[in-house]
Design an enzyme around this catalytic site. Sequence first.
Site, short mmCIF file in Angstrom:
data_model
loop_
_atom_site.label_atom_id
_atom_site.label_comp_id
_atom_site.label_asym_id
_atom_site.label_seq_id
_atom_site.Cartn_x
_atom_site.Cartn_y
_atom_site.Cartn_z
N LYS A 1 -8.81 -6.68 -3.14
CA LYS A 1 -10.15 -6.49 -2.60
C LYS A 1 -10.47 -4.99 -2.59
O LYS A 1 -9.73 -4.20 -2.01
CB LYS A 1 -10.25 -7.05 -1.18
CG LYS A 1 -11.55 -6.72 -0.52
CD LYS A 1 -11.68 -7.28 0.87
CE LYS A 1 -12.83 -6.62 1.58
NZ LYS A 1 -12.52 -5.28 2.08
N ASP B 1 0.86 -1.20 0.00
CA ASP B 1 0.00 0.00 0.00
C ASP B 1 0.89 1.24 0.00
O ASP B 1 2.12 1.13 0.05
CB ASP B 1 -0.98 0.01 1.20
CG ASP B 1 -2.28 0.75 0.88
OD1 ASP B 1 -2.23 1.99 0.71
OD2 ASP B 1 -3.34 0.11 0.80
N ASP C 1 3.88 1.65 -4.83
CA ASP C 1 2.83 2.16 -5.69
C ASP C 1 2.49 1.07 -6.71
O ASP C 1 3.35 0.66 -7.49
CB ASP C 1 3.34 3.43 -6.40
CG ASP C 1 2.26 4.10 -7.23
OD1 ASP C 1 1.31 3.40 -7.66
OD2 ASP C 1 2.38 5.31 -7.46
N MET C 2 1.25 0.61 -6.67
CA MET C 2 0.86 -0.50 -7.55
C MET C 2 0.92 -0.13 -9.02
O MET C 2 0.94 -1.00 -9.88
CB MET C 2 -0.54 -1.00 -7.18
CG MET C 2 -1.64 0.02 -7.38
SD MET C 2 -3.19 -0.57 -6.70
CE MET C 2 -4.17 0.94 -6.74
N HIS D 1 -12.49 -1.37 -8.18
CA HIS D 1 -13.71 -0.56 -8.26
C HIS D 1 -13.44 0.93 -7.99
O HIS D 1 -14.30 1.76 -8.23
CB HIS D 1 -14.84 -1.12 -7.35
CG HIS D 1 -14.75 -0.72 -5.90
ND1 HIS D 1 -15.83 -0.81 -5.05
CD2 HIS D 1 -13.72 -0.25 -5.15
CE1 HIS D 1 -15.47 -0.40 -3.85
NE2 HIS D 1 -14.21 -0.06 -3.88
N1 SAH Z 1 -8.03 -3.71 -0.01
C1 SAH Z 1 -8.32 -3.02 1.23
C2 SAH Z 1 -8.32 -1.50 1.09
C3 SAH Z 1 -9.24 -0.96 0.02
S1 SAH Z 1 -9.25 0.80 -0.07
C4 SAH Z 1 -9.63 -3.51 1.78
O1 SAH Z 1 -10.50 -3.96 1.03
O2 SAH Z 1 -9.84 -3.39 2.99
C5 SAH Z 1 -8.11 1.09 -1.37
C6 SAH Z 1 -6.66 1.09 -0.95
O3 SAH Z 1 -5.89 1.44 -2.09
C7 SAH Z 1 -6.31 2.12 0.12
O4 SAH Z 1 -5.72 1.46 1.21
C8 SAH Z 1 -5.30 3.04 -0.58
O5 SAH Z 1 -4.31 3.54 0.28
C9 SAH Z 1 -4.73 2.10 -1.63
N2 SAH Z 1 -4.07 2.74 -2.76
C10 SAH Z 1 -4.48 3.81 -3.47
N3 SAH Z 1 -3.61 4.10 -4.44
C11 SAH Z 1 -2.60 3.18 -4.35
C12 SAH Z 1 -1.40 2.96 -5.11
N4 SAH Z 1 -1.08 3.75 -6.13
N5 SAH Z 1 -0.61 1.91 -4.75
C13 SAH Z 1 -0.93 1.11 -3.71
N6 SAH Z 1 -2.06 1.29 -2.97
C14 SAH Z 1 -2.89 2.31 -3.29
#
Ligand code: SAH
Length: 355
Positions: A256, A222, A242-243, A260
Amino acid sequence: MELTTNTNQALLDAQLELWHTTFAYIKSMALKSALDIRIADAIHHHGGGATLSQIVARVTLHPSKIPCLRRLMRVLIVTGVFSLQNPNDGAGEHVYELTPVSHLLVGSSNLTPFSSLVLHSIFVSPFFGLGAWFQQEQPEPSLFEMTHGQTAWDFTDHNPTFGAIFNEGMIADSSFIMDIVTKEFGDIFLGISSLIDVAGGLGGAAQAIAKAFPHVKCSVLDLPHVIDEAPTITNVKYIAGDMFDSIPPANVVFLKWVLHDWGDAECIKILKNCKKAIPPRDAGGKIVILDMVVGAGSPNLKHKETQVLFDLFIMFVNGVERDEQEWKNIIFEAGFSDYKIIPVLGVRSIIEVYP
Ligand code: SAH
């Protein structure tokens, strides 16, 4: 007395429908106030059933508001949050009871943080601007950005208090749904040795998988400001990154409530990075997505309605809840060969995607 024409009856029926929708937000706000003053906890404290005076004694309520509390409870009964038991002898006080819905709001692992997040003013206020947003050119900024001046991820970075509320909400949902996933659909994780929960927040899902399947090495990717808050003593490895840049390798990538949040172009980028992180299909490589497939699962009206409401909700960050065709498009566009939709998690589905 009766109305003289069917036309007038039809007008009144239509007005009822209009009012029913116009006032629907009062249901959400009634629930929010119940969460704020902790009514479910008060009833739970009394073993799942409590009189109004017992509730009053435990919630944060000014005594002058007791008659108002009775009216709040009446709405919460209509919406199925609580139920009312008449006194047996017709004399004693009525007893308010928890229903299956409010059972989800009590105890150590409950869904209160998620509903509180969705009903938080930071999340609700953008919707006042939805009409104005519709008049702007696509796609930037999102409704959230238009309202708060920055993207949701920058906002949680700059507002640690709200960031914590956000992460708690996500953990609550993950603990709830992953308990069911690991107990009912553990086959999904059979035979794998490592898994990375991409954009996994504070790792609610990864923690649940690591606990249920100790042989699976679990990690979470994350953003740095989220990973900074991660627990230090845990069997899950937390990685800041960063994904959109790259995803560390694993047998399985778990996503998860990630795709969306994003439009198709971003999803294809994320999925392509996922594909680079996993081995070929015959070596067990796959992506496991936990998200909504609009139109999948029960044909029940409440189910369908919840799916389309969720879609309009997530549109506020320029996200989208996809139907099967829309999922198919991004999956194949990212270079995957096959997928399987398992519509077994209420309004959500498990989607397996194979390289
Ligand atoms: N998968 C988790 C969180 C979902 S919320 C769950 O279901 O509980 C979406 C997540 O994406 C957040 O934690 C946010 O910090 C992360 N996120 C947003 N942009 C990102 C990026 N570029 N690289 C990695 N994580 C990211």
